[in-house]
Design a protein around this motif. Structure first.
Motif, PDB file in Angstrom:
ATOM      1  N   LYS A 114      57.792   2.360  17.747  1.00  0.00           N
ATOM      2  CA  LYS A 114      57.938   3.577  18.538  1.00  0.00           C
ATOM      3  C   LYS A 114      59.374   3.636  19.028  1.00  0.00           C
ATOM      4  CE  LYS A 114      56.992   2.130  23.296  1.00  0.00           C
ATOM      5  NZ  LYS A 114      56.278   2.448  24.535  1.00  0.00           N
ATOM      6  N   PHE A 115      59.796   4.808  19.462  1.00  0.00           N
ATOM      7  CA  PHE A 115      61.112   4.913  20.081  1.00  0.00           C
ATOM      8  C   PHE A 115      60.999   5.735  21.354  1.00  0.00           C
ATOM      9  CE2 PHE A 115      60.953   8.610  17.353  1.00  0.00           C
ATOM     10  CZ  PHE A 115      61.562   9.613  18.094  1.00  0.00           C
ATOM     11  N   GLU A 116      61.938   5.501  22.249  1.00  0.00           N
ATOM     12  CA  GLU A 116      61.919   6.145  23.558  1.00  0.00           C
ATOM     13  C   GLU A 116      63.257   6.833  23.795  1.00  0.00           C
ATOM     14  OE1 GLU A 116      61.339   4.884  28.292  1.00  0.00           O
ATOM     15  OE2 GLU A 116      61.485   3.362  26.715  1.00  0.00           O
ATOM     16  N   ILE A 117      63.199   8.054  24.299  1.00  0.00           N
ATOM     17  CA  ILE A 117      64.414   8.796  24.636  1.00  0.00           C
ATOM     18  C   ILE A 117      64.514   8.854  26.158  1.00  0.00           C
ATOM     19  CG2 ILE A 117      65.685  10.965  24.396  1.00  0.00           C
ATOM     20  CD1 ILE A 117      64.111  11.468  21.818  1.00  0.00           C
ATOM     21  N   LYS A 118      65.512   8.207  26.700  1.00  0.00           N
ATOM     22  CA  LYS A 118      65.679   8.134  28.142  1.00  0.00           C
ATOM     23  C   LYS A 118      66.246   9.455  28.678  1.00  0.00           C
ATOM     24  CE  LYS A 118      65.033   4.670  29.944  1.00  0.00           C
ATOM     25  NZ  LYS A 118      63.774   4.095  30.481  1.00  0.00           N
ATOM     26  N   PRO A 119      66.083   9.706  29.980  1.00  0.00           N
ATOM     27  CA  PRO A 119      66.612  10.950  30.566  1.00  0.00           C
ATOM     28  C   PRO A 119      68.116  11.141  30.380  1.00  0.00           C
ATOM     29  CG  PRO A 119      65.017   9.954  32.054  1.00  0.00           C
ATOM     30  CD  PRO A 119      65.239   8.966  30.950  1.00  0.00           C
TER      31      PRO A 119
END
Length: 237
Positions: free
Chosen positions: A127-132
């Motif tokens: 999975k990947f996460e996009i930070k604010p």
């Protein structure tokens, strides 16, 4: 005779300007459901010589943010645009964050423009996460530590209302808009969300109805002026 010709020319010019405005209003209505679309205003101006002219302005107000279940979707919560690059190397700017993983693994727009400088998502990504702040973190598996694989950039303009419409819901820099400035240390990005169009459908329909009435009046005036011009020619003959 000269004055009558001037009246006819002004009527034609003004009617043409109204048709131009009609086209922009119709385009706003057509893009009511387009992600990240910014309404274009065609402001009519009366010149000193009696001719109607117009100026284009982009309504840069944010649309509503809609939550999705797609990890590739992002919305900008505030002012700014995401630079994207065409396959030919052209740079334009968008607020349409309905991204996807391209054939070569890079994060791209729906029409395959590269997001930012290029953010490649590994083929084995769990999975990947996009930070604010735009940082993109990848996880190889359930228990792995995150690895930063890139950053989605946000830029702002001194006068975003003067940006031109570009390719497929993108914006193009103009001399009036100023050059893009990179936004740093701000948390503007929301993952699993998209921004809806900022078009107010009720205002646009109201504008359409008012413009229709104005165009009918202009056409009637042009017909009267044309009839008078024809009669004047016949009298001279």
């Amino acid at each position: 005779m000269y004055n009558m010709q001037a009246v006819v020319r002004k009527c034609i010019n003004n009617a043409t300007t109204q048709f131009d405005r009609l086209g922009y209003i119709a385009n706003n209505v057509a893009n009511y459901n387009t992600i990240g679309y910014k309404t274009v205003r065609f402001e009519q101006l009366m010149r000193e010589d009696g001719y109607v002219d117009g100026a284009l302005r982009t309504n840069c107000a944010s649309g509503s943010i809609k939550v999705t279940n797609n990890q590739y979707d992002i919305a900008i919560d505030g002012a700014g645009y995401i630079p994207v690059v065409s396959p030919d190397g052209e740079i334009q700017y968008t607020r349409d964050g309905s991204f996807k993983r391209g054939a070569d693994g890079y994060l791209v727009t729906t029409d395959d423009w590269l997001v930012g400088d290029g953010i490649k998502i590994p083929a084995n990504s769990y999975k990947f996460e996009i930070k604010p702040n735009g940082d993109v973190l990848n996880y190889d598996n359930l228990g792995s530590l995150p690895e930063k694989i890139g950053t989605i950039p946000i830029v702002q303009f001194d006068c975003p209302e003067s940006l031109d419409q570009g390719h497929n819901n993108k914006m193009v820099v103009t001399e009036e808009s100023g050059n893009p400035r990179m936004v740093k240390n701000e948390n503007l990005i929301k993952q699993y969300a998209i921004e809806t169009s900022n078009t107010n459908i009720y205002d646009e329909i109201d504008n359409l109805m008012r413009l229709n009435t104005s165009m009918i009046a202009s056409m009637n005036l042009m017909k009267v002026a044309d009839d008078m011009y024809t009669k004047a020619i016949n009298l001279r003959e």
